[in-house]
Every structure is written in C-alpha cells, then in structure tokens.
Motif scaffolding. Sequence first.
Motif, PDB file in Angstrom:
ATOM      1  N   GLY A  21       8.581 -15.253   2.832  1.00 26.65           N
ATOM      2  CA  GLY A  21       9.551 -16.101   2.369  1.00 26.65           C
ATOM      3  C   GLY A  21       9.619 -17.372   2.935  1.00 26.65           C
ATOM      4  N   PHE A  22      10.042 -18.455   2.371  1.00 24.63           N
ATOM      5  CA  PHE A  22      10.555 -19.689   3.124  1.00 24.63           C
ATOM      6  C   PHE A  22      11.890 -20.005   2.431  1.00 24.63           C
ATOM      7  CE2 PHE A  22       6.036 -19.553   2.874  1.00 24.63           C
ATOM      8  CZ  PHE A  22       5.578 -19.901   4.207  1.00 24.63           C
ATOM      9  N   SER A  23      12.785 -20.155   3.120  1.00 24.94           N
ATOM     10  CA  SER A  23      14.304 -20.616   2.660  1.00 24.94           C
ATOM     11  C   SER A  23      14.942 -21.331   3.804  1.00 24.94           C
ATOM     12  CB  SER A  23      14.985 -19.139   2.435  1.00 24.94           C
ATOM     13  OG  SER A  23      15.204 -18.574   3.659  1.00 24.94           O
ATOM     14  N   GLY A  24      15.931 -21.868   3.336  1.00 22.97           N
ATOM     15  CA  GLY A  24      16.934 -22.778   4.007  1.00 22.97           C
ATOM     16  C   GLY A  24      18.455 -22.653   3.382  1.00 22.97           C
ATOM     17  N   GLY A  25      19.313 -22.817   4.416  1.00 26.57           N
ATOM     18  CA  GLY A  25      20.793 -23.430   3.571  1.00 26.57           C
ATOM     19  C   GLY A  25      21.348 -24.563   4.282  1.00 26.57           C
ATOM     20  N   ARG A  26      22.232 -24.938   3.674  1.00 33.42           N
ATOM     21  CA  ARG A  26      22.911 -26.314   4.082  1.00 33.42           C
ATOM     22  C   ARG A  26      24.396 -26.164   3.646  1.00 33.42           C
ATOM     23  NH1 ARG A  26      18.743 -26.314   6.092  1.00 33.42           N
ATOM     24  NH2 ARG A  26      17.200 -28.026   6.034  1.00 33.42           N
ATOM     25  N   ASP A  27      25.242 -26.979   3.798  1.00 31.26           N
ATOM     26  CA  ASP A  27      26.505 -27.238   3.593  1.00 31.26           C
ATOM     27  C   ASP A  27      26.626 -27.239   2.124  1.00 31.26           C
ATOM     28  OD1 ASP A  27      27.448 -26.647   6.286  1.00 31.26           O
ATOM     29  OD2 ASP A  27      27.624 -29.128   6.532  1.00 31.26           O
ATOM     30  N   PRO A  28      27.686 -26.422   1.563  1.00 30.63           N
ATOM     31  CA  PRO A  28      27.938 -26.755   0.229  1.00 30.63           C
ATOM     32  C   PRO A  28      28.013 -28.213  -0.442  1.00 30.63           C
ATOM     33  CG  PRO A  28      29.732 -25.417   0.940  1.00 30.63           C
ATOM     34  CD  PRO A  28      28.919 -25.852   2.150  1.00 30.63           C
ATOM     35  N   GLY A  29      27.143 -28.282  -1.195  1.00 34.98           N
ATOM     36  CA  GLY A  29      27.090 -29.618  -2.158  1.00 34.98           C
ATOM     37  C   GLY A  29      25.865 -30.400  -1.617  1.00 34.98           C
ATOM     38  N   GLN A  30      25.490 -30.011  -0.444  1.00 31.08           N
ATOM     39  CA  GLN A  30      24.263 -30.699   0.388  1.00 31.08           C
ATOM     40  C   GLN A  30      22.900 -30.501  -0.457  1.00 31.08           C
ATOM     41  OE1 GLN A  30      24.219 -30.666   4.585  1.00 31.08           O
ATOM     42  NE2 GLN A  30      25.985 -31.733   4.909  1.00 31.08           N
ATOM     43  N   ARG A  31      21.897 -31.240  -0.198  1.00 29.01           N
ATOM     44  CA  ARG A  31      20.651 -31.128  -0.763  1.00 29.01           C
ATOM     45  C   ARG A  31      19.373 -30.887   0.427  1.00 29.01           C
ATOM     46  NH1 ARG A  31      20.112 -33.688  -5.784  1.00 29.01           N
ATOM     47  NH2 ARG A  31      22.247 -34.713  -6.242  1.00 29.01           N
ATOM     48  N   LEU A  32      18.544 -30.271  -0.147  1.00 30.00           N
ATOM     49  CA  LEU A  32      17.416 -29.532   1.113  1.00 30.00           C
ATOM     50  C   LEU A  32      16.074 -29.847   0.275  1.00 30.00           C
ATOM     51  CD1 LEU A  32      17.528 -26.023   2.431  1.00 30.00           C
ATOM     52  CD2 LEU A  32      15.760 -26.503   0.718  1.00 30.00           C
ATOM     53  N   TRP A  33      15.284 -30.114   1.116  1.00 33.05           N
ATOM     54  CA  TRP A  33      13.859 -30.072   0.706  1.00 33.05           C
ATOM     55  C   TRP A  33      13.110 -29.504   1.871  1.00 33.05           C
ATOM     56  CZ3 TRP A  33       9.685 -32.787   2.628  1.00 33.05           C
ATOM     57  CH2 TRP A  33      10.018 -33.779   3.632  1.00 33.05           C
ATOM     58  N   LEU A  34      11.680 -28.885   1.313  1.00 36.02           N
ATOM     59  CA  LEU A  34      10.950 -28.263   2.016  1.00 36.02           C
ATOM     60  C   LEU A  34       9.333 -28.209   1.553  1.00 36.02           C
ATOM     61  CD1 LEU A  34      10.155 -26.458   4.683  1.00 36.02           C
ATOM     62  CD2 LEU A  34      10.762 -24.654   3.357  1.00 36.02           C
ATOM     63  N   GLN A  35       8.294 -28.529   2.247  1.00 33.31           N
ATOM     64  CA  GLN A  35       6.922 -28.491   1.688  1.00 33.31           C
ATOM     65  C   GLN A  35       6.319 -27.476   2.547  1.00 33.31           C
ATOM     66  OE1 GLN A  35       6.080 -32.742   1.097  1.00 33.31           O
ATOM     67  NE2 GLN A  35       4.936 -31.909  -0.674  1.00 33.31           N
ATOM     68  N   VAL A  36       5.434 -26.561   2.040  1.00 35.57           N
ATOM     69  CA  VAL A  36       4.664 -25.732   2.625  1.00 35.57           C
ATOM     70  C   VAL A  36       3.276 -25.549   2.168  1.00 35.57           C
ATOM     71  CG1 VAL A  36       4.597 -23.102   3.169  1.00 35.57           C
ATOM     72  CG2 VAL A  36       6.801 -24.120   3.097  1.00 35.57           C
ATOM     73  N   ASP A  37       2.209 -25.370   2.994  1.00 39.03           N
ATOM     74  CA  ASP A  37       1.013 -25.253   2.608  1.00 39.03           C
ATOM     75  C   ASP A  37       0.109 -24.441   3.498  1.00 39.03           C
ATOM     76  OD1 ASP A  37      -1.141 -25.978   1.191  1.00 39.03           O
ATOM     77  OD2 ASP A  37      -1.502 -27.996   1.807  1.00 39.03           O
ATOM     78  N   ASN A  38      -0.906 -23.917   3.095  1.00 38.09           N
ATOM     79  CA  ASN A  38      -2.052 -23.211   3.958  1.00 38.09           C
ATOM     80  C   ASN A  38      -1.517 -22.053   4.543  1.00 38.09           C
ATOM     81  OD1 ASN A  38      -3.989 -25.144   2.874  1.00 38.09           O
ATOM     82  ND2 ASN A  38      -3.339 -26.409   4.759  1.00 38.09           N
ATOM     83  N   VAL A  39      -0.774 -21.031   3.694  1.00 44.25           N
ATOM     84  CA  VAL A  39      -0.261 -20.036   4.380  1.00 44.25           C
ATOM     85  C   VAL A  39      -1.254 -19.006   4.443  1.00 44.25           C
ATOM     86  CG1 VAL A  39       1.552 -18.105   4.140  1.00 44.25           C
ATOM     87  CG2 VAL A  39       2.146 -20.622   3.156  1.00 44.25           C
ATOM     88  N   THR A  40      -1.466 -18.424   5.731  1.00 51.77           N
ATOM     89  CA  THR A  40      -2.436 -17.714   6.027  1.00 51.77           C
ATOM     90  C   THR A  40      -1.841 -16.665   6.970  1.00 51.77           C
ATOM     91  OG1 THR A  40      -3.418 -18.951   7.805  1.00 51.77           O
ATOM     92  CG2 THR A  40      -4.355 -19.237   5.591  1.00 51.77           C
TER      93      THR A  40
END
Length: 600
Positions: free
Chosen positions: A579-598
């Motif tokens: 799993g890949f996850s993240g948390g931010r303050d309420p109402g804020q935005r988040l972005w994440l990119q993932v590749d080549n999981v081995t």
Amino acid sequence: MITGLKAARVVVALGLAVAIGQAQAASPPKTPVTAIMGATVFDATGAAPHVANVMIRDGRIADVGPNVKAPAGAVVIQAKGKALLPGFFDLHTHWTPGGQPAVAPPIAAAYVSSGVTTVNDFHQPPEAYVPRRRWLTTLTTPHVNFTARISTPGGHGADWADEATTKWVSTAEGARAAVKSLIPYKPDAIKAFSDGWRYGAGPDNTSMDYWTLSALADEAHKNGLKVLTHTVTVERGKVAARAKVDVIAHSLQDREVDDEVVALMKANGTTYAPTLAVYEPIKPGAPQPANRDDPRIQNALKKFGYALHNVKALHDAGVMIAVGTDAGMPGTPHGASTLREMELLVQAGLTPAEALMAGTANSAKAMNELADRGTIEKGKRADLVLIDGAPWAQIGDIRKTDRVWVDGKLAYGQGFKPTAADGQLSMPAIKAKALVDDFERPDGRTQADTLRLDDMDGGHDRSVQVSQITVRNGADHALLLAARMAQKEDPSAGVLLPLSRGSVEPVDASAFKGVRFDVRGDGGEYAFTVGAQGGRWRAPVKAGPEWTTVEIPFADLKRVAGRGGSTAAWTGTDLIDLGFSGGRDPGQRLWLQVDNVTFY
C-alpha cells in the motif's frame, strides 16, 4: 497354436477386454448408497413428520419412503428415534476474519456442525469469488452463495468499502451499470444497501431512492439474480417492496408494520429474513447489563420488541419468512446463530414447525433453489441433518446435531473424515515474483493480475480521491493518486496493490529482502505498508517533485498497532498487498506518483 478365424476371435476378445478395462479405469467407482433407516422425517413439504427410510446415491436423494429397502452394500445408518430434516439455510452471513488471519475452514466447520448446508456470504469483494470458490472445493463446507454489494455514496456499506468491494450508485442508470459490471464475476445474488438508518443509534447514512432500487432489481432479475436489501425501517420497507426486491434481509424495527407495507410485500412477493439473532439485545450466555435503564439498552429493547412483533404480524398476514442472521457481526457467531434465529422466530410467535420451514424450504424458495434443495424429496440434493430429538415439537432440539450430509457426503458426526485443507487456516501460499506492478498492462490490472484498490478513510464523509494511470515519460506509465482530504480528524487517501486476486491466497516473499519503487509527490510524508495475514506493517516515505528510487528492507517495517493482533512475527510468507498512502490536514490536497514496484 491358434490360427485363422479362431486367432481373429481371440484378438477381438482381447481388444474388447482391454477396452472394457480402460473404460472401467476411466470411470471412477461409484460411492456406495447411504441408507438412513427409520428416521422421523420432517421433509419441509408441509407434510407431518413421518417415519421413513431415505436413500442417498451420488449426492442426491434416490428414494424416500417407509418401505424403501437398503440395497446390498449400502452404508446403513440406523436412525430410529432421530429426526431427519433438510439442511438449514442462512441467507445473511459475513465470513469475516473474527480475529484469525484467514477463516474459511473454521467458519465452514461452524456451519456444517450446526446442520447449516447453504449460506449467503455478503462480505467478499467480487475479485475474491474465483479463488474462494476454488478454496471451498477443498473444504468440508456448506454451499456458499456469493452476494455482490451495491450502496449509495455515503450509504451503509459504502462507509468503509472501496468501489471494488461495494459499488456506489445514486441513479437508475448507475444501478443498471453497476449490476452489468458485476455479471462477469458470476455473483449468486445482489445485496442493496437501500436503507441508511443506523438502527436509531447513530447518524443516518444516505438511502437509495425508489427509482435506483427499482432499476437495480430489474437489471438483476434480467440476469437471473435475486436481490436482498439492507432495510430496517417501515417506510424503507415500502420502497423495497414496491421496487420488487426479493428479500428484505433485516428487521423493520423503528415501529410496528402497517397495512400498506404488508400489502406491498404480499403483492410483490417480498420475503422477510429478519435477522433477529444480530439484534437480540442480551445474547444467550451474556451477562445482564449493569443498568437496564441505560438509554442505549432501552432503545435496543424497544427496537427488538418491534422486530419480534413485526415478524409475527408479517407471517400471519401471509408474507413468507426466511432465515438470516448477519452472522459474523459482534455477538453473532457463525452456525450457532442460525439455530438461535429459529428459536427467536418461535419466541416471536411462530410454531416450531413454521420456524423450521423458514430455515429450510422457505429460504430455498427465496433464493430460487427449491427445485434443487430445501426439502427431502426424491431427486433433491442430499443436504440433510440428523437430530436427536423432535425440533417440530421442541425447537431447542435443533441444537442436538447427530450427523450432517452435504451433497450426500458425511460432513459432520460419527464416521466423518476431514479433508487435509480443513485443518489449514488459509490457502497454500504462492511464490512472489519480483515485479509487482510497472503500470504498463493495457487492461489496467497489476502485473500480479489483480485489481488495484482505493484505500481512503472510512465513515460517512470520506476523502475524495482519484487513482489512475498516467504517462511518466514517452511510452512509460506510472500510477497517480490525487486526493482532497475530508473535514475530519486524521483524513487519509491511499492505494492498495493486492498480491493475489481478491487477496485470498497468501504470497510468500521470504526469498526477497524488501521492496523497491520509484516515487515522487507534493513534498509531504507518505506511508508504505505491507498487509499480511498476520497483521499490517508500515514504513515512512518522503517524496518531492523529482522522481527518486526508494528501497525499504523488510527489517525496517514496523507493525501497525491494532491490525491483526500484536504478537505475530514478520515471516514474509503470508503477504496479501502493498500500500501507498498519505494524510494531510482537513480540506488540503495530496498527490503521489508511484512506478516500478518490485521485490528485491
């Protein structure tokens, strides 16, 4: 010396003998007939209990009658003084973990030992149907109907599950599309969370309107699927019946039923499975509450009073009553709760014989399975329970299980031999391959041939997220997670990569040292997690706007408290997802990119 015509005859005879021998070798020997002799048979056809002999051949009831003789070589069960009934049904169960890492074998055993031979499981994501069906073929188990789930955004069932587990719909068009999307998984039924009322004990969730539920039922019926609803209020019961759902799979418990809901249920053939066992305020053997004046206790007692009244009122009005329990929920154990449900039907005012009909023929009819099982008649499936006692006179005798047969095979009682898989808590592990996902498959699945899952926070108000495959560079692709945090404490967003289809088969990655992946993000902190049957492990990850390669040794993972127990050691042999996850303050935005999981 043999010559001429005589020699030819010998050759033909030898050839014929060889052919017969090969045919015999190719056809496995038939199992002997099982003859149950002298039992008092409650056949669930409406006939009075009567003494008869029952023959079982090749998984079916070959003959029934007082004068039927056991053939030579039969396995004879002398059953004089015992009761023989069709196997019981439970139309509402959840095969949930219950504190164990994988539970199909002990849950199956709990049902079979109680005489329950057919259940509906409301808990599995469609991705799990194929491996779970394969697993069940290795176990001593009741027949399991897998029931696909559809709710509304913000509705019950959608408040914890992703859309791969529970479809979210809010229009008639969406409901039809959801049903069509489920058909390739071959579900056995559809469950609609149509009533968002949380039993009067918590905030209401959203409810499904008539037009959406009606379209859902119509599309399901076109595909030969029964529809069962989570419906717990009288007004929503009217909506469900008007929409022509097949089974209301909970008690209407906010007030007494009125003439309108009774008429609608009768007119549209809606069956009622009240799941009294899950609502019983004080469970058998549980301590009495310290303060019965506690408002929560009083509320539960009031609702249960309505539930008992309503099942009797509906039954007396001619609505068909079936058996379901919501087993797997707190205080509602598998198997034993099915028997308790029939006792509670008697407590509500049904006769023991009527309760037994609810748990056998009525439930079979509700699932369109009565032509195959649910009664003791010639040609029916030999799902049978032998009981010490006379439960049509004393309902508590249903607990005196002597023997149980499923498909004509002894599944419980004297002479039963468990399968090798019955003693295992999970399917055998499959070996992990190094590449988990490079996000290049055109069908959108992982390189492990699994469906990626969204993993946002739970509750009525959930973080909004989108996960999709985007171009990384030229023909290279990566996974993008973008989210807006909900207005709540500790909101989160994430993606899971199951390592086996439906996360049913554990994956053995013990040959590897850890996990490597490429990552970039908004500059905040993220979490990498590994789910295993023994718990969940976590490591922090930081990611900025530039791509970087991260290696996380298994030795650096820390157990997540409260997930799957606190004592099991890391083995690397029972993994289920990354799993890949993240948390931010309420109402804020988040972005994440993932590749080549081995694995490396």
